[in-house]
Motif scaffolding. Structure first.
Motif, PDB file in Angstrom:
ATOM      1  N   ASP A 194     -22.485 -14.865  28.310  1.00  0.00           N
ATOM      2  CA  ASP A 194     -22.211 -15.781  27.669  1.00  0.00           C
ATOM      3  C   ASP A 194     -22.622 -15.256  26.633  1.00  0.00           C
ATOM      4  O   ASP A 194     -21.613 -15.779  25.145  1.00  0.00           O
ATOM      5  CB  ASP A 194     -22.596 -17.167  27.847  1.00  0.00           C
ATOM      6  N   ARG A 196     -22.295 -13.068  23.391  1.00  0.00           N
ATOM      7  CA  ARG A 196     -21.996 -11.885  22.522  1.00  0.00           C
ATOM      8  C   ARG A 196     -22.799 -11.176  21.107  1.00  0.00           C
ATOM      9  O   ARG A 196     -23.159 -12.396  20.792  1.00  0.00           O
ATOM     10  CB  ARG A 196     -20.633 -12.491  21.922  1.00  0.00           C
ATOM     11  N   GLY A 197     -22.423 -10.124  21.578  1.00  0.00           N
ATOM     12  CA  GLY A 197     -23.476  -9.555  20.184  1.00  0.00           C
ATOM     13  C   GLY A 197     -25.239  -9.407  20.323  1.00  0.00           C
ATOM     14  O   GLY A 197     -25.520 -10.196  21.524  1.00  0.00           O
ATOM     15  N   HIS A 198     -26.033  -9.847  19.453  1.00  0.00           N
ATOM     16  CA  HIS A 198     -27.518  -9.820  19.896  1.00  0.00           C
ATOM     17  C   HIS A 198     -28.100  -9.298  20.497  1.00  0.00           C
ATOM     18  O   HIS A 198     -28.992  -9.597  21.640  1.00  0.00           O
ATOM     19  CB  HIS A 198     -27.481 -11.221  19.931  1.00  0.00           C
ATOM     20  N   PRO A 390     -23.332 -11.781  14.155  1.00  0.00           N
ATOM     21  CA  PRO A 390     -23.029 -11.358  14.945  1.00  0.00           C
ATOM     22  C   PRO A 390     -22.392 -10.490  14.302  1.00  0.00           C
ATOM     23  O   PRO A 390     -21.611 -10.530  13.051  1.00  0.00           O
ATOM     24  CB  PRO A 390     -22.733 -11.381  15.991  1.00  0.00           C
ATOM     25  N   ASP A 394     -18.472  -6.377  17.576  1.00  0.00           N
ATOM     26  CA  ASP A 394     -19.467  -7.364  18.693  1.00  0.00           C
ATOM     27  C   ASP A 394     -18.939  -8.538  19.730  1.00  0.00           C
ATOM     28  O   ASP A 394     -19.361  -9.018  20.320  1.00  0.00           O
ATOM     29  CB  ASP A 394     -20.522  -7.522  18.417  1.00  0.00           C
ATOM     30  N   LEU A 395     -18.173  -9.236  18.735  1.00  0.00           N
ATOM     31  CA  LEU A 395     -17.704 -11.123  19.162  1.00  0.00           C
ATOM     32  C   LEU A 395     -16.564 -10.442  20.245  1.00  0.00           C
ATOM     33  O   LEU A 395     -16.188 -11.870  20.998  1.00  0.00           O
ATOM     34  CB  LEU A 395     -17.590 -12.067  18.631  1.00  0.00           C
ATOM     35  N   ALA A 396     -15.965  -9.435  19.942  1.00  0.00           N
ATOM     36  CA  ALA A 396     -14.018  -9.325  20.841  1.00  0.00           C
ATOM     37  C   ALA A 396     -14.874  -8.656  21.937  1.00  0.00           C
ATOM     38  O   ALA A 396     -14.187  -8.441  22.639  1.00  0.00           O
ATOM     39  CB  ALA A 396     -13.873  -8.883  19.900  1.00  0.00           C
ATOM     40  N   ARG A 397     -16.424  -8.213  22.032  1.00  0.00           N
ATOM     41  CA  ARG A 397     -16.382  -7.011  23.514  1.00  0.00           C
ATOM     42  C   ARG A 397     -17.278  -8.192  24.173  1.00  0.00           C
ATOM     43  O   ARG A 397     -17.922  -9.086  23.836  1.00  0.00           O
ATOM     44  CB  ARG A 397     -18.051  -6.582  22.710  1.00  0.00           C
ATOM     45  N   ALA A 398     -17.671  -7.277  24.775  1.00  0.00           N
ATOM     46  CA  ALA A 398     -18.285  -8.330  26.389  1.00  0.00           C
ATOM     47  C   ALA A 398     -19.495  -8.001  25.671  1.00  0.00           C
ATOM     48  O   ALA A 398     -19.932  -7.140  25.127  1.00  0.00           O
ATOM     49  CB  ALA A 398     -18.290  -7.224  27.797  1.00  0.00           C
ATOM     50  N   SER A 399     -20.198  -9.121  25.981  1.00  0.00           N
ATOM     51  CA  SER A 399     -21.688  -9.074  26.114  1.00  0.00           C
ATOM     52  C   SER A 399     -22.964  -8.293  26.408  1.00  0.00           C
ATOM     53  O   SER A 399     -22.334  -7.053  27.188  1.00  0.00           O
ATOM     54  CB  SER A 399     -22.425 -10.071  26.568  1.00  0.00           C
ATOM     55  N   THR A 402     -26.886  -8.969  31.386  1.00  0.00           N
ATOM     56  CA  THR A 402     -26.603  -9.848  31.840  1.00  0.00           C
ATOM     57  C   THR A 402     -28.150 -10.672  31.807  1.00  0.00           C
ATOM     58  O   THR A 402     -29.027 -10.462  32.389  1.00  0.00           O
ATOM     59  CB  THR A 402     -26.080 -10.028  33.347  1.00  0.00           C
TER      60      THR A 402
END
Ligand SMILES: Nc1ncnc2c1ncn2[C@@H]1O[C@H](COP(=O)(O)OP(=O)(O)OP(=O)(O)O)[C@@H](O)[C@H]1O
Ligand SMILES: [Mg+2]
Ligand SMILES: [Zn+2]
Length: 505
Positions: A194, A196-198, A390, A394-399, A402
């Motif tokens: 869930d 994003r980024g980081h 972020p 990165d916010l637009a990309r998948a995390s 998992t």
């Protein structure tokens, strides 16, 4: 006529053997309880009286004295109802005394004569097994919990009438079903996917989970610090059985454990900053475990760390240092274990935007904020992470990962640690004491050098040095390396130096 029933008093987590002696003799009807009983135990008189009558049994109209021995031990809680009631029934010839010689009895009564679940059944069962008693009689709701203990047969009853019938051999006790685990098969709703980024924070979270290290997330508001911390349990390994028993015992005594069975998930406790010091580390009379003990073998999460009063955080000093707290009551001390991972989140300054130019705080604001965090806690933080906003991309990309993937890495790293640490008191790198650390982490000269340099620059305290070594060991374990190399030490230092610098400031 004198009857004896064995039951238990709880001193912290420790079961202590108590004998309920019931003496019945002719005289004016009277019912006294002696033997250092607290209010709940003295009130047992009223419940026992009503329960015996409402169960259709006879309450003897004679002089009745109940003694709880040994008198030196403080008796607290409502679970003395059932042993007192059965003692009265035995003294008045309504149940035979013989079976009571090898049964321990534990349970609260309602006025109607039903048995009610009460705290501490697991500890009671451990006591009964230790004292060599064959059986333990408990309310059916506590059957699964008590049955987790080997070496004692657990009998369940719904009512006082049933319990009496079981002792008379006229009815079968309820037997435990296969011990269920309290891990409800609820789907895990939280996942690191869930977030994003980081990617860098995720890496640190995995290190913390793998080695059981303390972690502080510092960063501006609204970027996912709380979100990340709350997902830490999704990558922690399940409890070992001995750990699970200990956690179940603590949660049972705190009255949190209502599902029966074994607690298998690592606890995650997130007390609000308004919590009192005794709520955090335990207290009260009788002493009950606090959040630090409820988090034993799991995570204690302090969100908005700078909001906690200094006195509250000071109270965590002993539990963090010793892995346990002692609560003194009169001549006796109740001990509760407190081996938790500390995870904290904070803004870097009151406005939340330091060290960027958006920060509007004054020097005094900044100094006050730093003072609040330093001292008891910052010193114990192994991984200090500056969480950055972020990037938009990165916010637009998948995390970046998992929970399943990270948990897998954590499990592998833990397996390496357990193999290496077999025969020591530690299971994780974070638990290694100074001696085990010296013996297990031996650095080549080139790996040692960055540590020495940081120490000489005054960026690392002696304690900080040991903490860095533990983290470096975990980074090496995650990389599958038996040797701790220079790169692992440098990476560990990167998580550490800021903490020492802030500490020194
Ligand atoms: N990196 C992220 N990826 C996905 N959602 C995010 C991210 N950061 C924030 N959010 C969203 O914003 C909400 C607030 O995030 P969170 O509460 O974790 O922020 P915080 O860093 O703890 O802020 P504060 O300092 O105010 O406590 C989250 O519930 C989530 O919906
Ligand atoms: Mg938050
Ligand atoms: Zn600021």
């Amino acid at each position: 006529m004198l009857a004896r029933v064995t039951t238990v008093a709880l001193e912290g987590l420790e079961p202590r053997r108590v004998t309920v002696e019931v003496d019945l003799r002719s005289g004016l009807p009277n019912f006294t309880v002696v033997g250092l009983a607290d209010r709940a135990v003295r009130e047992a008189r009223e419940r026992v009286h009503a329960a015996i009558l409402n169960a259709g049994l006879e309450f003897p109209a004679r002089r009745l004295t109940v003694n709880l021995a040994p008198a030196s031990l403080r008796k607290a809680g409502p679970h003395f109802d059932l042993p007192i009631a059965l003692g009265i029934l035995a003294a008045s010839g309504q149940v035979p005394p013989a079976p009571l010689e090898h049964v321990a009895v534990f349970g609260e009564l309602s006025l109607g004569g039903e048995l009610r679940p009460c705290r501490g059944a697991l500890a009671a069962a451990e006591g009964a097994a230790r004292w060599g008693l064959r059986q333990l009689l408990v309310p059916v709701e506590r059957l699964e919990e008590a049955a987790l203990v080997d070496g004692v047969e657990v009998l369940g009853a719904l009512t006082l009438g049933d319990a009496a019938a079981v002792l008379r051999g006229e009815a079968e006790a309820v037997a435990p079903t296969r011990a269920r685990s309290a891990r409800a098969d609820e789907p895990a709703v939280l996942d690191l996917a869930d977030v994003r980024g980081h990617a860098d924070v995720l890496a640190a979270l995995t290190i913390a989970a793998a080695g059981g290290h303390n972690l502080l997330l510092s960063g501006p508001p609204g970027i996912g610090k709380t979100m990340l911390a709350r997902r830490l349990p999704t990558i922690l390994p399940p409890l070992h059985r001995d750990e699970a028993l200990e956690v179940t015992r603590i949660h049972s005594i705190a009255g949190l454990h209502t599902t029966g069975g074994l607690v298998e998930r690592r606890p995650f406790r997130a007390p609000h900053h308004t919590i009192s010091a005794s709520g955090l580390v335990g207290g009260g009379a009788p002493p009950l475990p606090g959040e630090a003990s409820l988090a034993h073998h799991g995570v204690l999460f302090l969100d908005e760390l700078s909001e906690y009063p200094r006195t509250t955080l000071e109270a965590l000093r002993q539990p963090l240092e010793d892995g346990r707290v002692g609560i003194v009551r009169g001549q006796r001390t109740a001990i509760f274990p407190t081996r938790f991972m500390l995870v904290a989140a904070t803004n870097p300054c009151p406005c939340g935007h330091a060290p960027t130019r958006r920060c509007r705080c004054t020097e005094a604001d900044l100094a006050r904020h730093r003072r609040r965090l330093s001292g008891p806690l910052l010193d114990r933080i192994d991984l200090l992470i500056h969480v950055q906003r972020p990037a938009a991309a990165d916010l637009a990309r998948a995390s970046p990962s998992t929970s399943e993937r990270e948990r897998h890495r954590v499990l592998e790293a833990r397996a390496r640690q357990e193999a290496r640490l077999a025969g020591t008191a530690a299971r994780t790198n974070g638990q290694m004491d100074a001696r085990v650390l010296r013996e297990t982490v031996v650095l080549a000269p080139d790996a040692e050098r960055p540590l020495r340099e940081a120490y000489e620059r005054g960026q690392l305290s002696a304690r900080g040095r040991d903490r860095t070594l533990r983290v470096a060991r975990t980074i090496a374990d995650l990389a599958g390396s038996e040797r701790v190399r220079r790169a692992h030490v440098v990476a560990a230092l990167g998580y550490r130096q800021d903490a020492d610098v802030e500490q020194a400031a």
